[in-house]
Design a protein around this motif. Sequence first.
Motif, mmCIF file in Angstrom:
data_model
loop_
_atom_site.group_PDB
_atom_site.id
_atom_site.type_symbol
_atom_site.label_atom_id
_atom_site.label_comp_id
_atom_site.label_asym_id
_atom_site.label_seq_id
_atom_site.Cartn_x
_atom_site.Cartn_y
_atom_site.Cartn_z
ATOM 1 N N PHE A 168 0.813 -1.232 -0.010
ATOM 2 C CA PHE A 168 -0.139 -0.141 0.051
ATOM 3 C C PHE A 168 0.875 1.238 0.009
ATOM 4 C CE2 PHE A 168 -1.928 2.885 3.258
ATOM 5 C CZ PHE A 168 -2.727 3.602 2.444
ATOM 6 N N GLU A 169 1.966 1.294 0.807
ATOM 7 C CA GLU A 169 2.545 2.509 0.954
ATOM 8 C C GLU A 169 3.632 2.638 -0.360
ATOM 9 O OE1 GLU A 169 2.995 2.628 5.942
ATOM 10 O OE2 GLU A 169 4.669 1.645 4.791
ATOM 11 N N ARG A 170 4.060 1.341 -0.758
ATOM 12 C CA ARG A 170 4.642 1.505 -2.160
ATOM 13 C C ARG A 170 4.221 2.171 -3.034
ATOM 14 N NH1 ARG A 170 6.046 -3.315 -2.286
ATOM 15 N NH2 ARG A 170 7.800 -3.175 -1.098
ATOM 16 N N HIS A 171 2.808 1.833 -3.423
ATOM 17 C CA HIS A 171 2.087 2.347 -4.336
ATOM 18 C C HIS A 171 1.856 3.609 -4.335
ATOM 19 C CE1 HIS A 171 -1.502 2.346 -6.969
ATOM 20 N NE2 HIS A 171 -2.313 2.838 -5.893
ATOM 21 N N ILE A 172 1.421 4.102 -2.996
ATOM 22 C CA ILE A 172 1.045 5.609 -3.124
ATOM 23 C C ILE A 172 2.305 6.442 -3.148
ATOM 24 C CG2 ILE A 172 -1.135 5.187 -1.550
ATOM 25 C CD1 ILE A 172 0.260 6.017 0.683
ATOM 26 N N ALA A 173 3.533 6.000 -2.615
ATOM 27 C CA ALA A 173 4.518 6.464 -2.919
ATOM 28 C C ALA A 173 5.007 6.693 -4.496
ATOM 29 C CB ALA A 173 5.867 6.016 -1.988
ATOM 30 N N GLU A 174 5.002 5.623 -5.213
ATOM 31 C CA GLU A 174 5.301 5.924 -6.583
ATOM 32 C C GLU A 174 4.322 6.528 -7.323
ATOM 33 O OE1 GLU A 174 5.364 1.609 -7.482
ATOM 34 O OE2 GLU A 174 7.315 1.343 -6.821
ATOM 35 N N ASN A 175 3.162 6.835 -6.837
ATOM 36 C CA ASN A 175 2.242 7.844 -7.492
ATOM 37 C C ASN A 175 2.041 9.164 -6.785
ATOM 38 O OD1 ASN A 175 0.649 5.989 -9.425
ATOM 39 N ND2 ASN A 175 1.139 4.827 -8.058
ATOM 40 N N GLY A 176 3.290 9.615 -6.084
ATOM 41 C CA GLY A 176 3.345 11.001 -5.714
ATOM 42 C C GLY A 176 2.903 11.289 -4.483
ATOM 43 N N THR A 177 2.837 10.358 -3.499
ATOM 44 C CA THR A 177 2.437 10.701 -1.960
ATOM 45 C C THR A 177 3.725 10.675 -1.170
ATOM 46 O OG1 THR A 177 -0.068 10.171 -2.242
ATOM 47 C CG2 THR A 177 1.079 10.275 0.055
ATOM 48 N N ILE A 178 4.041 11.735 -0.566
ATOM 49 C CA ILE A 178 5.429 11.324 0.272
ATOM 50 C C ILE A 178 5.081 10.892 1.743
ATOM 51 C CG2 ILE A 178 7.192 12.688 1.603
ATOM 52 C CD1 ILE A 178 6.667 14.870 -0.944
ATOM 53 N N THR A 235 10.837 1.817 5.277
ATOM 54 C CA THR A 235 11.367 1.698 4.091
ATOM 55 C C THR A 235 11.937 2.923 3.407
ATOM 56 O OG1 THR A 235 9.324 2.060 2.737
ATOM 57 C CG2 THR A 235 10.049 -0.296 3.154
ATOM 58 N N GLU A 236 12.782 3.191 2.364
ATOM 59 C CA GLU A 236 13.274 4.386 1.750
ATOM 60 C C GLU A 236 12.077 5.246 1.485
ATOM 61 O OE1 GLU A 236 15.828 7.185 1.620
ATOM 62 O OE2 GLU A 236 16.321 5.342 2.581
ATOM 63 N N HIS A 237 11.174 4.731 0.944
ATOM 64 C CA HIS A 237 9.937 5.468 0.337
ATOM 65 C C HIS A 237 8.938 5.625 1.698
ATOM 66 C CE1 HIS A 237 8.828 1.010 -0.152
ATOM 67 N NE2 HIS A 237 7.753 1.594 0.314
ATOM 68 N N ALA A 238 8.931 5.012 2.586
ATOM 69 C CA ALA A 238 8.164 5.223 3.702
ATOM 70 C C ALA A 238 8.707 4.876 4.982
ATOM 71 C CB ALA A 238 6.646 4.335 3.679
ATOM 72 N N PRO A 239 9.591 5.943 5.400
ATOM 73 C CA PRO A 239 10.669 5.699 6.713
ATOM 74 C C PRO A 239 9.945 6.023 7.894
ATOM 75 C CG PRO A 239 11.087 7.809 5.751
ATOM 76 C CD PRO A 239 10.161 7.190 4.573
ATOM 77 N N TRP A 240 10.008 5.252 9.117
ATOM 78 C CA TRP A 240 9.787 5.666 10.210
ATOM 79 C C TRP A 240 10.621 6.149 11.009
ATOM 80 C CZ3 TRP A 240 5.238 4.776 12.855
ATOM 81 C CH2 TRP A 240 4.384 3.994 12.466
ATOM 82 N N TYR A 241 10.059 7.003 11.833
ATOM 83 C CA TYR A 241 11.082 7.795 13.023
ATOM 84 C C TYR A 241 10.606 7.571 14.317
ATOM 85 C CZ TYR A 241 12.674 10.502 8.738
ATOM 86 O OH TYR A 241 13.188 10.733 7.478
#
Length: 293
Positions: A168-178, A235-241
């Motif tokens: 889910f997170e990879r999909h939205i990141a690849e489509n322009g959601t940071i 992940t790099e496209h959806a990191p945790w802090y």
Amino acid sequence: MKSIDPNDFKVTEKIRLAKIPTLLDIDADSDEKEARLDKVQAKLSNLQDVMYAHNKYAVLICLQGMDTSGKDSLIREVFKEFNPRGVVVHSFKTPNSTELEHDYLWRHYIALPEKGKFAIFNRTHYENVLVTRVHPEYILGENLPGINSVDDITPKFWKRRIEQINNFERHIAENGTIVLKFYLHLSKEEQRQRLLRRLEEEKHHWKFSPGDLKEREHWDEYQQYYEEAINRTSTEHAPWYVVPADDKEMARYIVAKTIWEEMQKHTDIKEPELDDKIKTNIELYKQQLRKES
């Protein structure tokens, strides 16, 4: 005040929550922390205006943490300078009957931000591998094929859920959601003190629920499942802090600065340039308007 580096809180390798401090000593008083936050607030507000005009990216800020970790006040303080048209907050509570008629990610999909806007998820899609894992009986309400009792909810089920969330997170990141995800790391003792304040100060009574104490009994389980979820989905496209949260003011500043610095990586976010024809005729348009006076 010591400098803050957001990379110090970014999860890039396997972590142990028990070994990460919940309080950060940066040698600063309340006024100084507030002043630092004010500066970042202003920069984020300006950035959001540019991003709105640019209209190519959306930003999803995910906030997770134990009860009393400060999510509500953080949202209020960090984003208060934003133009209301450019930010929306979603607080995900127990799924309602309509939401349960869809898959568990549906209500999160439809709440995703539009291009040019920020969305803040106050509690997120991760509740589906946290609360439901502590209370697996909640899964039965989803009426899933092959799940007829709690005994049918195996470790493989949770592994698949984690994979689905990553997809889910990879999909939205690849489509322009940071996507930026923050875990507000609170100590059990600090939570005890905050719950006591809710009971001792009448103006905060409305915040207290006996359910808070019941969930507190599951503290160790929540820590275990948070740790696993963070380790498997940063992940790099959806990191945790992982943000020390015993000091609310410090947590707000860390989150704000992290968002600002992450957004600086997107160097293509700029105000759109005027069409050449409009540029050429700017003086003409000015004259037309001046003549009206």
